[in-house]
Every structure is written in C-alpha cells, then in structure tokens.
Design a protein around this motif. Structure first.
Motif, PDB file in Angstrom:
ATOM      1  N   ALA A  64       0.820  -1.209   0.000  1.00 50.44           N
ATOM      2  CA  ALA A  64       0.000   0.000   0.000  1.00 50.44           C
ATOM      3  C   ALA A  64       0.855   1.260   0.000  1.00 50.44           C
ATOM      4  O   ALA A  64       0.519   2.250  -0.670  1.00 50.44           O
ATOM      5  CB  ALA A  64      -0.928  -0.014   1.213  1.00 50.44           C
ATOM      6  N   ALA A  65       1.958   1.233   0.732  1.00 48.17           N
ATOM      7  CA  ALA A  65       2.843   2.397   0.769  1.00 48.17           C
ATOM      8  C   ALA A  65       3.422   2.687  -0.611  1.00 48.17           C
ATOM      9  O   ALA A  65       3.440   3.842  -1.068  1.00 48.17           O
ATOM     10  CB  ALA A  65       3.969   2.166   1.777  1.00 48.17           C
ATOM     11  N   LEU A  66       3.912   1.660  -1.289  1.00 45.70           N
ATOM     12  CA  LEU A  66       4.493   1.861  -2.619  1.00 45.70           C
ATOM     13  C   LEU A  66       3.455   2.404  -3.586  1.00 45.70           C
ATOM     14  O   LEU A  66       3.749   3.297  -4.395  1.00 45.70           O
ATOM     15  CB  LEU A  66       5.072   0.546  -3.134  1.00 45.70           C
ATOM     16  N   ARG A  67       2.235   1.905  -3.496  1.00 45.85           N
ATOM     17  CA  ARG A  67       1.181   2.392  -4.403  1.00 45.85           C
ATOM     18  C   ARG A  67       0.780   3.828  -4.069  1.00 45.85           C
ATOM     19  O   ARG A  67       0.524   4.631  -4.964  1.00 45.85           O
ATOM     20  CB  ARG A  67      -0.016   1.449  -4.342  1.00 45.85           C
ATOM     21  N   TYR A  68       0.717   4.132  -2.783  1.00 49.46           N
ATOM     22  CA  TYR A  68       0.358   5.502  -2.408  1.00 49.46           C
ATOM     23  C   TYR A  68       1.399   6.491  -2.928  1.00 49.46           C
ATOM     24  O   TYR A  68       1.062   7.495  -3.563  1.00 49.46           O
ATOM     25  CB  TYR A  68       0.226   5.623  -0.883  1.00 49.46           C
ATOM     26  N   PHE A  69       2.668   6.223  -2.669  1.00 49.87           N
ATOM     27  CA  PHE A  69       3.699   7.172  -3.066  1.00 49.87           C
ATOM     28  C   PHE A  69       3.893   7.210  -4.573  1.00 49.87           C
ATOM     29  O   PHE A  69       4.308   8.244  -5.116  1.00 49.87           O
ATOM     30  CB  PHE A  69       5.004   6.856  -2.342  1.00 49.87           C
ATOM     31  N   ALA A  70       3.588   6.123  -5.253  1.00 49.88           N
ATOM     32  CA  ALA A  70       3.655   6.143  -6.722  1.00 49.88           C
ATOM     33  C   ALA A  70       2.789   7.263  -7.280  1.00 49.88           C
ATOM     34  O   ALA A  70       3.169   7.947  -8.241  1.00 49.88           O
ATOM     35  CB  ALA A  70       3.209   4.796  -7.286  1.00 49.88           C
ATOM     36  N   PRO A 128      10.759  -3.988   9.124  1.00 46.48           N
ATOM     37  CA  PRO A 128      11.796  -3.869   8.087  1.00 46.48           C
ATOM     38  C   PRO A 128      11.261  -3.594   6.683  1.00 46.48           C
ATOM     39  O   PRO A 128      11.697  -2.649   6.021  1.00 46.48           O
ATOM     40  CB  PRO A 128      12.508  -5.224   8.143  1.00 46.48           C
ATOM     41  N   LEU A 129      10.323  -4.404   6.208  1.00 47.06           N
ATOM     42  CA  LEU A 129       9.831  -4.254   4.842  1.00 47.06           C
ATOM     43  C   LEU A 129       8.986  -2.999   4.699  1.00 47.06           C
ATOM     44  O   LEU A 129       9.189  -2.196   3.777  1.00 47.06           O
ATOM     45  CB  LEU A 129       9.026  -5.492   4.431  1.00 47.06           C
ATOM     46  N   MET A 130       8.027  -2.815   5.592  1.00 46.86           N
ATOM     47  CA  MET A 130       7.171  -1.648   5.505  1.00 46.86           C
ATOM     48  C   MET A 130       7.980  -0.372   5.719  1.00 46.86           C
ATOM     49  O   MET A 130       7.743   0.651   5.066  1.00 46.86           O
ATOM     50  CB  MET A 130       6.031  -1.750   6.517  1.00 46.86           C
ATOM     51  N   GLY A 131       8.956  -0.432   6.628  1.00 45.27           N
ATOM     52  CA  GLY A 131       9.814   0.726   6.844  1.00 45.27           C
ATOM     53  C   GLY A 131      10.605   1.089   5.607  1.00 45.27           C
ATOM     54  O   GLY A 131      10.741   2.268   5.264  1.00 45.27           O
TER      55      GLY A 131
END
Length: 488
Positions: A118-124, A164-167
């Motif tokens: 979700a983080a990667l999609r949001y910042f994309a 780790p991954l989400m961070g």
C-alpha cells in the motif's frame, strides 16, 4: 544456509547500482531467528568503501553525463510495478519477515506485507503530482517568476528492525517518487526483506543506481552514510540517542535530515469512555509486534473510577494472546528481536518493581527464544525509568488520576521528554477537542489504538524528532524549491 521449511537465504552481498556486490572487506553478520536464537544465515558487513560505492552509483544515476531522464510517469509506473511484484510474492516476503524479525506469520501476512504494498502504491501517485507555482513579481520591468520543485539529491536512509519491509517501502517510496536516488541501510538484525525488495526493483523499471542497499552495522556503514559528502539528505528512524548523533552530524555538514525517534506515548482514558473498545485498542497498541512500535501507547493515564475495570480487561486480552514461534499460524505474540532486547525489557520491569510498582500481569519468559508476556505495571510513579524511558517491549505502565480538569490531565500526559503520539478515549467531543489542543504530540488519536494512513503525516516533537514522513509533506521533504526569474 537454511533450515528445513525456511526461506532459502541469498549469499551475503550488497545491492549496488542494480547488481549484487560482494562486501569490500569480506566480513559478514549472522542472521538470527529470534524465535529460537539459532543462526540461519548471514548478511554482508558493509564498510565505508561499500557506502562510497553505493553513493557513487546513486550520484551517477542522478547527475552522470549522458544519463537518461527518469520522468515522473516512469517513476510512478516503476513504483506500481514494484508493488505488484511484492504482492505476487507476498508469502515469500511474509516468511522472510517472520524468520528475520520474529514476527508472527499471521501479522506479517495481514500487516507488514500489505502495508508495504500500500505504501508503494500511495507514493507512486505522488510522482506525477508534485508542482511548483508562478508568482506575479512587483519589481519594475517585465518579469516572469516561478518556483519549481527539484529532487534534493542523493538520499541516505536508515531503517530500524521493528518493521523492516514496511519501513523500507515508506522510505524509498517518497524519495523515488520525488526523483531522488537512494542508499538504504537496513538494520543489521533485519536486512533480508530489504535486499529482496532491491532485487525486484531492478526488474521493475527503477534505473540502476536509484535504489541501493548496503547492509551492516550502524557504527560503521550507518556512520559512513551520514558522513558522506555526496549525500544531500538523511532520513533516519530509530532511537533518540542515535538520532541525536545523526542530527548533530547533519547540522555540522549543513545537510538536510529527518529523524523519527523514540516515544513514550500517553493513553488518556476519561471516565465516560467505552471501556471494552478502549481495552481492545490499548492492548493492541502496546502488545502488537511485542511492543516494538515507536508509537505504542505505553503510559496509561486513566480516571481512578474506572482503572481497576480497565486494567482487568486489558490483562485478559493480553493473557489470551498466543505466544509462540513466529512461523506458527496460531501465534499472535512473537519474540523480542534479540537477547539484548529481552534483557533490557526485563531490566525495566524489575527496576520498577524494586521501586514499588506492582506486576499486575505478565513478565519475562525464560527458555529458547526471546519471549516476553504482555505485561502491566501498576502503582508506578513518574520518576521510574519504566515510565520515563522508551522500553520497546509489551509493557504498559498504569497511573490513575482523579481530576476532571483538562489542563491537569494534559499536563500529566505531556510530562515526558517525548512527543510522538497520544491517545484519548472519551465519548465527549468537547473533552476530545480540548485535549487535542493541549497535547504536545505529532499525532493524536481519538477512540482508536491505530488509524494509520499513508496520507497522514507522521513525526514527533521534543525528543521524538523533527520533520514529517508520509502524505504530501513526506514527499516534499525530498525536494528543494528553486526560484526562477526571467526578464523579458
């Protein structure tokens, strides 16, 4: 090296310039499974030479002669492709997080991996939304004026071991969206998922040199990254002590930095609160991830008329949480990250008891693995180390109050060197709004133990750091404003 049924771990290498790179000194760091204390592999022990190679690759990617422009739409597409790639390998990442960080596989599947995606999609989405502005100038003559946003430059990022991954996703997402090249140093205890993420990034359209990972110790690889003259900004999440040193170094170099540091977040429960909902929210906040969350609500300030009832409810929830091996699907509470952390948490609890606190629930577990039961300390005083300092374990300190004056209640909550988050439980909207005004914290949550969303900026005040991540503010933190005037 791997055990039966566990992920096959890659050789100990860095990921620099889009390819695997051997550590310059040939040294490694053991990877431990916190559930068993057994060594399951190793990662590279990065040196200043490895950091220099990664920074050079990042600098060349952004500024090298003949480089191709990485357009906003391309950045968006690459981050979306990376999110899809992680989603397609969700179980692999969940198992890596579970093994490496001791996270219950249940938690990794429903929180850590989906959160990273979700983080990667949001910042994309932000890659194509960054804008400047034009100004009408008052200077005599004919002028055009505008301010434009440009990437700040090569960014050094340091991620802690608790997520780790989400961070990593929350660090690289805004930086890459803004057009910065990244050198990321994961925590030496939990580097596996970040290395896998970097490997996938090279397959998803992120140009070589834009996402580099160097593993290693903070005192060596981390310090070299902070001190490197070609790094324009440092983004650090971790302890206040380390953050203070990084901020001092960046200040000396006139280098930008964002530091999200420790917390000792207060939870205020007024007598009209829904106690069942409050108990669930409070228990989740302090016990989830075995208390290894910087914004965990670790100081419970509750009206004396409901304290006994509330503590009993929270203790029952804690006692119902299944403690066990991280790979067991029934486990809800995994181990602390290391033997050192187990000893540290135990020390706080024992010290509080020696000073008169009552162990109302929980306590340390001995034996294989670094396990610690959901713990509640009552009869605490503000001078106890367990109340003043961040424990980073599943330990809740309870202090009742009798006043109804919001200024007095807020003063109790604000009586801390930290200011990362605060929680309020009440049915009274006037009291809720009144406390929001009075609490000194970067985030205030009402009637919730969570409520995180990547659109909301996060960060702290006082000793919890400065700068904001997530949301528009988190992306713009990776940009500089350039003013342009043209006479015509």
């Amino acid at each position: 090296m791997s055990q039966p049924g566990l992920p096959v771990l890659p050789p100990a290498r860095h990921h620099i310039g889009g390819i695997w790179a051997q550590p310059s000194g040939g040294e490694t760091i053991a990877v431990e499974d916190p559930s068993t204390g057994q060594i399951v592999g190793d990662v590279a022990a990065g040196s200043a030479a490895d950091i220099d190679a990664a920074v050079s690759a990042a600098h060349h990617a952004m500024y090298g002669a003949g480089r191709a422009r990485w357009a906003p739409a391309q950045r968006q597409a690459a981050l979306l492709a990376l999110a899809d790639a992680v989603e397609a390998r969700a179980e692999e990442f969940a198992r890596l997080e579970s093994l490496d960080a001791g996270k219950p596989i249940f938690n990794a599947r429903i929180v850590d991996v989906p959160g990273a995606i979700a983080a990667l999609r949001y910042f994309a989405g932000w890659a194509t939304k960054l804008t400047g502005e034009t100004m009408e100038l008052s200077t005599p003559g004919n002028w055009h004026g505008h301010a434009r946003r440009e990437p700040v430059g090569v960014v050094g990022q340091i991620v802690p071991w608790n997520y780790p991954l989400m961070g990593a996703a929350c660090k690289i997402g805004p930086a890459l969206a803004a057009g910065c090249a990244v050198v990321l140093k994961p925590a030496e205890q939990t580097s596996l998922s970040t290395l896998r993420l970097a490997e996938l990034a090279s397959e998803c359209g992120i140009p070589a040199g834009y996402f580099n990972v160097v593993t290693g110790l903070g005192a060596e690889a981390g310090a070299a990254l902070v001190e490197h003259p070609d790094v324009a900004k440092i983004s650090f999440t971790g302890s206040t002590l380390t953050g203070r040193r990084i901020a001092e170094s960046c200040g000396r170099q006139i280098k930008r930095c964002t530091v999200e540091l420790g917390g000792k977040s207060p939870v205020i429960v007024l007598p009209d609160a829904d106690l069942e909902s409050a108990a669930r929210g409070i228990a989740t906040s302090i016990f989830f991830n075995t208390g290894q969350t910087c914004s965990a609500g670790s100081r419970l300030l509750v009206h004396a008329s409901v304290v006994a009832d509330l503590v009993e409810r929270i203790a029952a929830i804690g006692a119902s949480m299944t403690i066990g091996a991280s790979g067991d699907a029934d486990t809800r509470l995994g181990p602390l990250i290391s033997a050192a952390q187990h000893s540290r948490v135990s020390g706080f609890v024992e010290s509080a008891q020696a000073q008169g606190a009552h162990l109302a629930a929980g306590g340390a577990l001995s034996g294989k693995g670094h396990f610690f039961r959901p713990t509640i300390l009552t009869d605490v005083t503000a001078q106890m180390a367990a109340v003043e300092e961040e424990i980073f374990g599943p330990v809740l300190c309870v202090a009742p109050f009798e006043t109804s004056d919001l200024d007095e209640i807020a003063a109790l909550a604000n009586d801390s060197a930290y200011g990362l988050a605060a929680y309020v439980w009440t049915r009274d909207i006037t009291d809720a709004l009144g406390l929001i005004d009075r609490l000194r914290a970067g985030t205030v949550r009402i009637n919730s133990g969570g409520g995180n969303d990547f659109s909301m900026p996060v960060g702290g005040v006082k000793q919890s750091g400065f700068g904001r991540e997530n949301g528009r503010a988190g992306v713009e933190a990776y940009t500089e404003l350039k003013s342009v005037t043209m006479a015509y």
